[in-house]
Design an enzyme around this catalytic site. Structure first.
Site, PDB file in Angstrom:
ATOM      1  N   GLN B 227       4.922   8.462 -16.176  1.00 61.42           N
ATOM      2  CA  GLN B 227       4.729   7.034 -16.387  1.00 61.42           C
ATOM      3  C   GLN B 227       3.550   6.778 -17.318  1.00 61.42           C
ATOM      4  O   GLN B 227       3.280   5.629 -17.650  1.00 61.42           O
ATOM      5  CB  GLN B 227       4.464   6.336 -15.044  1.00 61.42           C
ATOM      6  CG  GLN B 227       5.646   6.357 -14.095  1.00 61.42           C
ATOM      7  CD  GLN B 227       5.278   5.876 -12.703  1.00 61.42           C
ATOM      8  OE1 GLN B 227       5.404   6.607 -11.738  1.00 61.42           O
ATOM      9  NE2 GLN B 227       4.807   4.641 -12.582  1.00 61.42           N
ATOM     10  N   GLU B 262       2.616   8.535 -12.204  1.00 68.23           N
ATOM     11  CA  GLU B 262       1.545   7.879 -12.952  1.00 68.23           C
ATOM     12  C   GLU B 262       0.445   8.884 -13.270  1.00 68.23           C
ATOM     13  O   GLU B 262       0.119   9.099 -14.424  1.00 68.23           O
ATOM     14  CB  GLU B 262       0.985   6.690 -12.152  1.00 68.23           C
ATOM     15  CG  GLU B 262      -0.118   5.959 -12.922  1.00 68.23           C
ATOM     16  CD  GLU B 262      -0.602   4.688 -12.250  1.00 68.23           C
ATOM     17  OE1 GLU B 262       0.029   4.233 -11.288  1.00 68.23           O
ATOM     18  OE2 GLU B 262      -1.618   4.138 -12.715  1.00 68.23           O
ATOM     19  N   ARG B 340      -6.934  -2.482  -3.996  1.00 70.98           N
ATOM     20  CA  ARG B 340      -5.766  -3.363  -3.949  1.00 70.98           C
ATOM     21  C   ARG B 340      -5.357  -3.648  -2.506  1.00 70.98           C
ATOM     22  O   ARG B 340      -4.919  -4.753  -2.192  1.00 70.98           O
ATOM     23  CB  ARG B 340      -4.592  -2.784  -4.756  1.00 70.98           C
ATOM     24  CG  ARG B 340      -3.405  -3.734  -4.870  1.00 70.98           C
ATOM     25  CD  ARG B 340      -2.356  -3.270  -5.872  1.00 70.98           C
ATOM     26  NE  ARG B 340      -2.689  -3.621  -7.244  1.00 70.98           N
ATOM     27  CZ  ARG B 340      -2.364  -4.786  -7.829  1.00 70.98           C
ATOM     28  NH1 ARG B 340      -1.699  -5.712  -7.165  1.00 70.98           N
ATOM     29  NH2 ARG B 340      -2.709  -5.030  -9.072  1.00 70.98           N
ATOM     30  N   PHE B 374       0.801   0.115  -4.449  1.00 65.31           N
ATOM     31  CA  PHE B 374      -0.544   0.625  -4.775  1.00 65.31           C
ATOM     32  C   PHE B 374      -1.572   0.176  -3.743  1.00 65.31           C
ATOM     33  O   PHE B 374      -2.617  -0.371  -4.083  1.00 65.31           O
ATOM     34  CB  PHE B 374      -0.915   0.109  -6.171  1.00 65.31           C
ATOM     35  CG  PHE B 374      -1.912   0.965  -6.924  1.00 65.31           C
ATOM     36  CD1 PHE B 374      -1.556   2.200  -7.432  1.00 65.31           C
ATOM     37  CD2 PHE B 374      -3.208   0.518  -7.155  1.00 65.31           C
ATOM     38  CE1 PHE B 374      -2.468   2.972  -8.146  1.00 65.31           C
ATOM     39  CE2 PHE B 374      -4.124   1.278  -7.868  1.00 65.31           C
ATOM     40  CZ  PHE B 374      -3.750   2.506  -8.366  1.00 65.31           C
ATOM     41  N   GLU B 742       6.801  -4.223  -8.127  1.00 61.66           N
ATOM     42  CA  GLU B 742       6.240  -3.936  -6.807  1.00 61.66           C
ATOM     43  C   GLU B 742       6.426  -5.042  -5.766  1.00 61.66           C
ATOM     44  O   GLU B 742       6.652  -4.737  -4.596  1.00 61.66           O
ATOM     45  CB  GLU B 742       4.736  -3.642  -6.939  1.00 61.66           C
ATOM     46  CG  GLU B 742       4.432  -2.369  -7.678  1.00 61.66           C
ATOM     47  CD  GLU B 742       2.990  -2.322  -8.151  1.00 61.66           C
ATOM     48  OE1 GLU B 742       2.649  -3.097  -9.065  1.00 61.66           O
ATOM     49  OE2 GLU B 742       2.215  -1.530  -7.609  1.00 61.66           O
TER      50      GLU B 742
END
Lengths: 179, 803
Positions: B227, B262, B340, B374, B742
């Site tokens: 990603q 990622e 987050r 996340f 998401e």
């Protein structure tokens, strides 16, 4: 088409470790192939590495994800669990052989296209091959519950099941006049 | 060129269908022609790579005996940490992730050495012949204990807000109160609880893979399932000690990413590149599923505690939430993940006085990493647990407690100081409540549960408010490169990657929309670091927001050039010119797109342009825990109805209704797919996907036989998904759309809440049973048994409702 290259590129130092090669005849998507392969080569590897048919995918490598599903004599099989030599003399259909030679998509492919029945695409070939086998099998009821049961060996991590299910229902209607 | 290609006839208009265009690889997917890295033809001299993994969670690495590995048939090269010419480090943000272990083993599954062989089987057989000499050391395997012992990967962080209702401060600062003036503090109710939240394996169907090719000029080209190709490029450059411009990373598509590619893909790219550079050949490195699950990080498990006080109506006055993220052995992306989680501790509710604490525990396990949401999903769970608990305590429907606590235009500031500018969640819930027939079904379910002693049903509606932007500010940028060729065909390239989410389709639609040409004229090419440099990961749901804007910027540059040309060349007033359905038109004048492009070429108008975008207005001050970290919020809500079998703990999802906010959708078909898929993946995390380790810290669930992701038959039989209509994004996003990757994941919290509702029916809704996640049949059965053994025929004892 005859393919006579060795089964693997490995040059084993110890000749005793080299298994004897088996000659197998596989009819794949209507074409007959003669392969000389080690007895422990699985059908998936024979398709992908020997014949360049990479539509069937390796997802989990032990028969749990369904991404490698192909049709062997019309029945859906996990090609990662089947030895190529077990398919000797069999008629095999992979995703590459689903469409007509002129490129016309199979009704299952067409329905998957219309319903966006994929996201990342990695499980799609396996989903379509299982769906094709189910829709060809009169012993499987065409109810939502039976289709779900019959398709339960094909996992989709993107969770596109709703569209896959809609696609299978559409293909069923076109192939079998189903509901 | 001396002679132009004949201008092709204009394509038929697709104005009516372009909005819901199918995926750009649709035909390739259904014909099996879509190529993933492992499908590429083998090179003549190709090496295959396998790695040897640490058998210990924590140990001193005393040495390696690799002679038998080197002598194993087919082996070309054996690589250890000592062979790395540059930095032995592939950590995404902070150091701590060596490419190959040296001196210390920090988790069972950590790569220790690599083998390159002429085929994959030989490489893997050779790996098994190694002897790893190690002295086991005490391992940290429990996140709560780790925090007690001060074992963290990064420091603790706080969000704190004392509102005027805070004890002692109400008098002196009354102007800030957003409560109705004169409202007397009523009786106070306190609920508290702990909630243990499991991790989640990504289980992308295409496992981690990279192929590196040594080029003739000391360059390296890496085909990667990542990603974040720019980070692969950067880490390969550091490992090889070469400049960035000699490394190209390329991504055509991934067979799923979900955050797991990622940062985690970089190690494979670097390992393959190192092997390719050492052996001057092409090397493919595909992790078998077992190694993939052992070696790569997962969603962070969280241990949480919450304590809230409310008034008699169940409205929050004080909220204290503690979040311990189990980060694994290294920081990786855990700073952002735990941040987050903290930013989403409010979900959609005004917390009142709030104190949110985020801990980053170090354990000797794989370094946990990005996964869709996340940290957001874990962060939202304690307050959702509290909503249910409050309802039981006060004898209210949990939906009413949730509705009373939603942000409103009177109570619109989050615990970290960002004001909401679009109050959609209240009206959205009202609409969904009606559409799903919540109240009638609530009555019917209560009646069903009174009549059925064994099977119990549950119902819950939960909201989602999800902040959109990278919390690391500098990542909120994107680039694009647009070329128009002399037949009028358009090629767009941008920094985002395609993992099935339909990003490339959306970007093509955006370019087609700027010129109002059929989508068939626009094509997208693989993401490559030599086309668009210095890109951000395709993550944080931001792919279309960022890259779509960059592509639009490039298209607007070319659009302006074409308008200038037409105004001058054909003497049309510039203001009267518009692109319309494959033509450039003015009053009584028109010109097909293809002819316009040829004219522009002959007039030496440059037909390529770059585009760029950076998100405005966002900021966050880590020292104060205050700021405006998100450009906007995406909203949604879901109603789930479940059924549990109180004798076995088995459960079924009977019906799901979703209403979700995507602003003005760029592609409703793709967005609906993301919502359905996100929900299913979330439901898997909450109910069936259970990671198990043995007491020495080795992961036991290393394949789909033991790790259960949602199957076809887990789809609810009734699954109604609708997009919220008529509410364009309040911020100037790409065509007023909102991110969709998401946010829908967290709609699945309604499944877990509905399971708690079904359990609560066992005490006639007087208690709020604890239910850790994943709520497997085993956990549900244990919860049922706990209720049965605790309950007496009379009312439940005070305090039992915290579980």
């Amino acid at each position: 088409m005859v393919d006579t290259t060795p089964a693997t590129a490995v040059q084993h130092a110890d000749p005793a470790a080299t298994p004897r090669l088996h000659d197998v005849e596989l009819t794949i998507n209507g074409q007959t192939h003669h392969l000389s392969i080690e007895p422990n080569v699985v059908l998936l590897d024979a398709l992908r590495e020997r014949l360049g048919l990479t539509g069937a995918k390796k997802g989990c490598d032990h028969g749990q994800c369904g991404a490698c599903t192909v049709l062997v004599d019309g029945r859906s099989m996990n090609s990662c669990l089947m030895l190529a030599s077990m398919a000797d003399g069999c008629d095999i259909t992979t995703v590459e052989g689903l469409a007509k030679p002129d490129g016309t998509l199979h009704p299952v492919q067409q329905a998957f296209l219309e319903h966006d029945a994929y996201q990342c695409g990695y499980c799609t070939a396996g989903q379509m091959m299982s769906a094709t086998a189910i829709l060809n099998d009169p012993s499987i009821e065409r109810t939502d519950a039976s289709i779900k049961d019959a398709m339960s060996g094909n996992i989709c991590r993107c969770g596109a099941y709703k569209n896959i299910h809609d696609a299978i229902k559409t293909a069923d209607a076109r192939l079998n006049g189903g509901e | 060129m001396r002679k132009l290609i004949p201008a092709p006839a204009p394509l038929p208009s697709d104005a009516a269908t372009r909005h819901s265009a199918p995926h750009d690889s649709a035909v390739a997917h259904v014909t099996g022609r879509a190529i993933y890295v492992d499908d590429l033809p083998a090179h003549a001299r190709m090496g295959y790579l396998a790695v040897g993994l640490s058998p210990h969670a924590h140990a001193r690495l005393d040495g390696l005996t690799l002679d038998a590995v080197r002598q194993s048939p087919g082996v070309i090269d054996v690589i250890t940490a000592a062979d790395i010419p540059g930095r032995n480090e592939v950590g995404a943000v902070y150091p701590g992730d060596p490419l190959l272990a040296e001196r210390e083993l920090r988790y069972a599954g950590q790569p220790v050495f690599a083998v390159v062989a002429t085929d994959l089987v030989s490489a893997r057989r050779a790996v098994d012949k190694a002897v790893i000499h190690a002295t086991p050391l005490p391992a940290s395997l429990d996140a709560v204990e780790a925090i007690a012992q001060g074992l963290t990967v990064l420091p603790v962080h706080h969000h704190e807000r004392a509102t005027p209702l805070d004890r002692g401060s109400a008098m002196k600062n009354n102007t800030q109160t957003r409560e109705a003036p004169g409202e007397a503090p009523a009786a106070s109710h306190c609920v508290s609880g702990t909630l243990s939240i499991g991790g989640q394996e990504h289980f992308y169907l295409e496992g981690q893979i990279a192929q590196a090719e040594a080029l003739d000029d000391d360059g390296i080209r890496i085909l990667t399932s990542s990603q974040h190709p720019s980070e692969v490029q950067k880490l390969v450059a550091e490992v090889l000690d070469r400049p960035l411009h000699s490394i190209v990373a390329e991504v055509r598509r991934m067979g799923g990413g979900f955050g797991g590619k990622e940062s985690q893909a970089a190690a494979l790219g670097a390992m393959a590149a190192l092997a390719a550079a050492r052996n001057h050949c092409t090397v493919r490195f595909r992790l078998p599923r077992r190694d993939d699950m052992l070696m790569t990080g997962k969603r962070h498990p969280f241990e949480t505690h919450y304590e809230v006080t409310t008034d008699d109506r169940g409205i929050l006055r004080d909220t204290t939430i503690s979040l311990i993220g189990n980060c694994g052995h290294s920081p990786d992306l855990s700073e952002g993940v735990v941040d987050r989680a903290m930013f989403h501790a409010d979900n959609a509710y005004y917390l009142g006085n709030a104190r949110v604490t985020g801990h980053r525990a170090m354990t000797h396990t794989a370094s946990n990493t990005a996964f869709r949401g996340f940290g957001g999903p874990q962060g939202m769970m304690p307050i959702e647990a509290a909503m249910d608990d409050i309802a039981r305590r006060l004898g209210l429907d949990p939906l009413d407690v949730r509705k009373r606590n939603l942000y409103t235009d009177q109570k619109d500031e989050t615990h970290y100081g960002q004001r909401l500018d679009q109050h959609l969640i209240g009206p959205l819930i009202d609409q969904l409540e009606k559409q799903s027939d919540y109240r009638h079904r609530r009555q019917a379910i209560t009646a069903f549960n009174q009549e059925n002693p064994i099977i119990k049903r549950g119902l819950a509606l939960t909201p989602v408010k999800f902040g959109i932007s990278f919390t690391a500010q500098h990542l909120n940028q994107a680039g694009a490169l647009l070329a128009i060729y002399t037949d009028g065909s358009v090629l767009i390239n941008h920094g985002g990657t395609e993992m099935g989410q339909g990003l490339h389709t959306k970007v093509c639609q955006i370019v087609a929309r700027v010129f109002d040409i059929p989508l068939g004229r626009v094509r997208i090419s693989a993401t490559r670091t030599d086309k668009v440099p210095n890109t951000s990961p395709t993550a944080a749901s931001s792919g279309a927001d960022l890259n779509g804007m960059a592509a639009r910027d490039a298209a607007l540059t070319l659009r302006a050039r074409l308008l200038d040309l037409a105004a001058e060349q054909y003497r049309q007033p510039r203001d009267s010119l518009t692109f319309s359905d494959g033509q450039l038109i003015a009053d009584g004048w028109s010109m097909p797109w293809e002819a316009l492009i040829q004219a522009a070429y002959l007039k030496r108008v440059p037909l390529s342009a770059t585009g760029f975008y950076s998100t405005p207005t966002i900021h966050y001050d880590k020292t104060t825990g205050k700021g405006h970290p998100f450009f906007y919020y995406a909203y949604g809500a879901a109603v789930s109805e479940v059924e549990i079998d109180t004798l076995t703990g088995e459960h079924r999802l009977r019906r799901v209704d979703i209403l979700h906010d995507v602003g003005d959708s760029l592609n409703p078909a793709i967005d609906r797919g993301q919502i359905e898929g996100g929900f299913i993946q979330g439901a898997g995390w909450l109910t069936t996907e259970e990671l198990k380790w043995d007491d020495k810290g080795t992961l036991l669930t290393t394949g789909p036989a033991t790790y259960k992701i949602p199957a076809y038959s887990d789809t609810p039989p009734v699954f109604n998904v609708a997009l919220l209509e008529g509410h364009p994004c309040s911020q100037a996003t790409i065509y007023r759309s909102k991110a969709v990757g998401e946010p829908p994941f967290m709609l699945a919290l309604s499944v877990w809440s509905a399971l708690r509702d079904a359990l609560s029916s066992l005490t006639n809704y007087t208690t709020s049973p604890a239910l850790d996640v994943p709520a497997t049949p085993e956990r549900i059965l244990l919860a049922v048994e706990a209720i049965k053994s605790a309950s007496t025929p009379a009312a439940c004892p005070e305090g039992a409702d915290h579980g």
